[in-house]
Design a protein around this motif. Structure first.
Motif, PDB file in Angstrom:
ATOM      1  N   UNK A   1       0.834  -1.211   0.000  1.00  0.00           N
ATOM      2  CA  UNK A   1       0.000   0.000   0.000  1.00  0.00           C
ATOM      3  C   UNK A   1       0.864   1.255   0.000  1.00  0.00           C
ATOM      4  N   UNK A   2       1.947   1.242   0.775  1.00  0.00           N
ATOM      5  CA  UNK A   2       2.866   2.374   0.793  1.00  0.00           C
ATOM      6  C   UNK A   2       3.496   2.583  -0.586  1.00  0.00           C
ATOM      7  N   UNK A   3       3.938   1.507  -1.226  1.00  0.00           N
ATOM      8  CA  UNK A   3       4.557   1.632  -2.549  1.00  0.00           C
ATOM      9  C   UNK A   3       3.553   2.119  -3.585  1.00  0.00           C
ATOM     10  N   UNK A   4       2.296   1.709  -3.452  1.00  0.00           N
ATOM     11  CA  UNK A   4       1.245   2.227  -4.337  1.00  0.00           C
ATOM     12  C   UNK A   4       1.051   3.726  -4.106  1.00  0.00           C
ATOM     13  N   UNK A   5       1.105   4.146  -2.853  1.00  0.00           N
ATOM     14  CA  UNK A   5       0.982   5.569  -2.510  1.00  0.00           C
ATOM     15  C   UNK A   5       2.164   6.357  -3.089  1.00  0.00           C
ATOM     16  N   UNK A   6       3.358   5.800  -2.969  1.00  0.00           N
ATOM     17  CA  UNK A   6       4.560   6.456  -3.513  1.00  0.00           C
ATOM     18  C   UNK A   6       4.406   6.648  -5.017  1.00  0.00           C
TER      19      UNK A   6
END
Length: 88
Positions: free
Chosen positions: A39-44
Motif C-alpha cells: 500500500x505504501x509503494x502504491x501511494x509512492x
C-alpha cells in the motif's frame, strides 16, 4: 529465488531501475504479510515519487508458482534511465 532483507530488496529493485541488471525482482506476499508495504509503494507511485514502469518492475504475488512463472516471462522495460540537463 532467495530470501532478502528489506534493505536488500530495495537495493536490488533500485539497481534494476538504474539498469545495473535486467533480472526480475519479486515479493512473495504470504497471508498479506506485506500488505502495508505494498500500500505504501502504491501511494509512492500515486504521488509520483516512483514512475509507473519502475513500480511495475517489482512483481508482487501471493502464490509462489505464479511469482516464479512471472520471473520466467519477465521482460525489463525499455526506458531511458537518465535525463539530460535540459530535461525535467
Amino acid at each position: 529465488m532467495f530470501s532478502a532483507s528489506l534493505e536488500e530488496l530495495f537495493e536490488i529493485w533500485t539497481w534494476a531501475q538504474l539498469g545495473f541488471h535486467h533480472k526480475p525482482c519479486g515479493l512473495l506476499n504470504v497471508e498479506g504479510y506485506y500488505d502495508a508495504l505494498i500500500n505504501f509503494l502504491d501511494h509512492v507511485r500515486a504521488e509520483q515519487f516512483v514512475k509507473d514502469h519502475h513500480h511495475a518492475m517489482l512483481m508482487v504475488e501471493t502464490n509462489p508458482d505464479v511469482l516464479l512463472d512471472s520471473y520466467v516471462n519477465y521482460q525489463p522495460p525499455a526506458v531511458k534511465h537518465w535525463l539530460g540537463k535540459d530535461e525535467t
